[in-house]
Design a protein around this motif. Structure first.
Motif, short mmCIF file in Angstrom:
data_model
loop_
_atom_site.label_atom_id
_atom_site.label_comp_id
_atom_site.label_asym_id
_atom_site.label_seq_id
_atom_site.Cartn_x
_atom_site.Cartn_y
_atom_site.Cartn_z
N ARG A 198 -35.70 13.29 -50.29
CA ARG A 198 -35.46 12.43 -49.13
C ARG A 198 -34.28 11.48 -49.33
O ARG A 198 -33.54 11.21 -48.37
N PRO A 199 -34.06 10.96 -50.55
CA PRO A 199 -32.86 10.13 -50.72
C PRO A 199 -31.56 10.88 -50.41
O PRO A 199 -30.65 10.31 -49.81
N ARG A 200 -31.47 12.15 -50.78
CA ARG A 200 -30.29 12.93 -50.46
C ARG A 200 -30.18 13.12 -48.94
O ARG A 200 -29.08 13.05 -48.37
N LEU A 201 -31.30 13.35 -48.28
CA LEU A 201 -31.30 13.49 -46.83
C LEU A 201 -30.74 12.23 -46.18
O LEU A 201 -29.93 12.30 -45.25
N GLU A 202 -31.16 11.07 -46.66
CA GLU A 202 -30.67 9.82 -46.09
C GLU A 202 -29.17 9.65 -46.30
O GLU A 202 -28.46 9.15 -45.42
N VAL A 203 -28.68 10.07 -47.45
CA VAL A 203 -27.23 10.02 -47.69
C VAL A 203 -26.50 10.93 -46.70
O VAL A 203 -25.45 10.56 -46.15
N ASP B 202 -25.45 19.28 -47.77
CA ASP B 202 -24.16 19.38 -48.46
C ASP B 202 -23.05 18.61 -47.76
O ASP B 202 -21.93 18.54 -48.26
N THR B 203 -23.37 18.02 -46.62
CA THR B 203 -22.36 17.36 -45.80
C THR B 203 -21.68 16.18 -46.49
O THR B 203 -20.49 15.92 -46.23
N PRO B 204 -22.34 15.41 -47.36
CA PRO B 204 -21.64 14.29 -47.99
C PRO B 204 -20.43 14.68 -48.83
O PRO B 204 -19.57 13.83 -49.10
N TYR B 205 -20.33 15.93 -49.27
CA TYR B 205 -19.17 16.34 -50.04
C TYR B 205 -17.90 16.26 -49.21
O TYR B 205 -17.85 16.79 -48.09
N VAL C 13 -25.44 21.10 -58.08
CA VAL C 13 -25.69 19.71 -58.43
C VAL C 13 -27.15 19.39 -58.14
O VAL C 13 -27.69 19.79 -57.11
N ASP C 14 -27.81 18.68 -59.03
CA ASP C 14 -29.20 18.29 -58.86
C ASP C 14 -29.25 17.08 -57.93
O ASP C 14 -28.91 15.96 -58.33
N TYR C 15 -29.68 17.31 -56.68
CA TYR C 15 -29.71 16.22 -55.71
C TYR C 15 -30.82 15.21 -55.99
O TYR C 15 -30.78 14.09 -55.47
N VAL C 16 -31.81 15.59 -56.77
CA VAL C 16 -32.84 14.61 -57.16
C VAL C 16 -32.23 13.59 -58.12
O VAL C 16 -32.42 12.38 -57.98
N ALA D 155 -26.54 10.75 -54.25
CA ALA D 155 -25.38 10.22 -53.53
C ALA D 155 -24.09 10.96 -53.84
O ALA D 155 -23.01 10.54 -53.40
N VAL D 156 -24.15 12.06 -54.59
CA VAL D 156 -22.93 12.75 -54.99
C VAL D 156 -22.13 13.17 -53.76
O VAL D 156 -22.67 13.73 -52.80
N ASP D 157 -20.83 12.88 -53.77
CA ASP D 157 -19.97 13.24 -52.65
C ASP D 157 -18.66 13.88 -53.09
O ASP D 157 -17.79 14.16 -52.27
N HIS D 158 -18.52 14.12 -54.40
CA HIS D 158 -17.34 14.81 -54.92
C HIS D 158 -17.76 16.17 -55.45
O HIS D 158 -18.65 16.26 -56.30
N LEU D 159 -17.15 17.21 -54.94
CA LEU D 159 -17.49 18.57 -55.33
C LEU D 159 -16.51 19.04 -56.39
O LEU D 159 -15.35 19.36 -56.09
N GLU D 160 -16.94 19.05 -57.63
CA GLU D 160 -16.07 19.47 -58.73
C GLU D 160 -16.00 20.99 -58.78
O GLU D 160 -17.02 21.67 -59.00
#
Length: 347
Positions: free
Chosen positions: A29-34, A139-142, A176-179, A183-188
């Motif tokens: 859920r935290p990733r969903l909120e981001v 995946d949208t925050p990336y 990437v482990d979203y748990v 808040a990750v937003d950079h796609l390496e």
């Protein structure tokens, strides 16, 4: 039938979020909120539906999921519908949607890939609505890598406009482990590699045009030969001189091994899905080879006799980065050993 493009989203427009297949577990859920915050930061309002439960493989009963998706598709206030991600069994919704009512409504952008393709590809083929096979909500925050766009860019394009994307010639191995990193937003992108031609002279430059259609192989192949996956009309849909009178068909495997990929592609070919293909784009995959058959060999075994351009390792699948493709758009694909480009026109 005409291809019908939804009007471009504007600041203040409403984006609906529902889970036609799998919901979101509490730990994510935290990733969903981001992700929701990212959509709002682009100036859009968000409505989150009731079908979001992530405790099972589906978010609610088939009746509840179908009713909520139906409501969002025909509600004129909702200008885009974006599930958090795919899942496994969205196929159960197809017979529970009122396709006649949807056809009569004003088109709404519907976005996603994986099991979401089970819905958006039939939506284009049954109603003429253009849809976006692109990065899911989670995946949208990336920030998209140089050369690529986000679905948030695509849905704001004006009718008859053209967008061009170029392969970054790099990709990411692993997820990437979203748990752990909500808040990750950079796609390496940690691996080099661009599109590869599988047919003919692999060093020759190619340039081909057609209307786009396709999706996830595992979820679309069971629809082969049914009314939900008949692209015949799309190849001849009125457009402009760039239409070409053919299709650019894209497919991507999520996790099926090479034997299953081979069988699924053969099945779709026998069902006529590739009959009007001017080219086939095959998404990069992390799915395994089989003991005596590679993923590349599987594609050539099933589609090599089509006599059309086949490009592999396109960024349209379960391996990041994500190349949004508009089902129904007129696409021009240009490829050489030095560069790979796709231009899409909403016409």
């Amino acid at each position: 039938m005409l291809v019908r493009f939804p009007r471009p989203l504007q600041p203040g427009d409403l984006v609906g979020v529902t889970s036609p297949s799998s919901g979101v577990p509490d730990a994510l859920r935290p990733r969903l909120e981001v992700a929701l915050t990212t959509v709002r930061a682009h100036g859009f309002e968000v409505e989150v539906g009731e079908c979001m439960d992530g405790r099972g493989h589906v978010s609610a009963t088939v009746e509840q999921r179908a009713a909520e998706l139906q409501r969002m598709l025909v509600d004129p206030r909702i200008r885009a519908v974006v599930p958090p991600w795919g899942g496994e069994t969205a196929i159960d919704l197809l017979a529970n949607l009122d396709w006649a009512e949807i056809s009569q409504a004003q088109p709404t952008w519907v976005v996603g890939f994986s099991d979401t393709a089970t819905l958006i590809t039939p939506l284009t083929l049954l109603t003429g609505w253009a849809t976006v096979h692109g990065n899911n909500l989670m995946d949208t925050p990336y920030a998209p890598p140089e050369g690529l766009l986000s679905w948030l860019d695509i849905v704001t394009l004006d009718l008859k406009s053209t967008c061009t994307q170029t392969s970054p010639r790099a990709w990411r191995e692993g997820f990437v482990d979203y748990v752990e990193h909500p808040a990750v937003d950079h796609l390496e992108l940690n691996q080099p590699g661009g599109w590869r031609r599988l047919d003919g002279d692999r060093d020759r430059e190619v340039d081909v045009t057609g209307r786009l259609i396709g999706g996830c192989l595992e979820t679309l192949s069971p629809l082969g030969g049914s009314r939900y996956l008949d692209p015949t009309w799309l190849a001849d849909a009125p457009g402009d001189e760039r239409g070409g009178g053919g299709l650019i068909v894209y497919v991507e495997a999520a996790e099926a091994d090479a034997f299953q990929v081979c069988r699924s592609l053969h099945g779709l070919r026998l069902a006529g899905f590739f009959d009007r293909a001017a080219a086939v784009l095959v998404g990069r995959t992390s799915a395994p080879d089989a003991d005596t058959l590679t993923q590349e060999e599987a594609v050539l075994d099933a589609l090599g006799t089509l006599g059309v351009l086949i490009l592999a390792d396109v960024e349209c699948g379960h391996v990041a980065p994500y190349l949004p493709l508009v089902n129904g758009a007129i696409a021009r694909v240009q490829h050489s050993p030095e560069a790979s480009t796709i231009s899409q026109t909403l016409a």
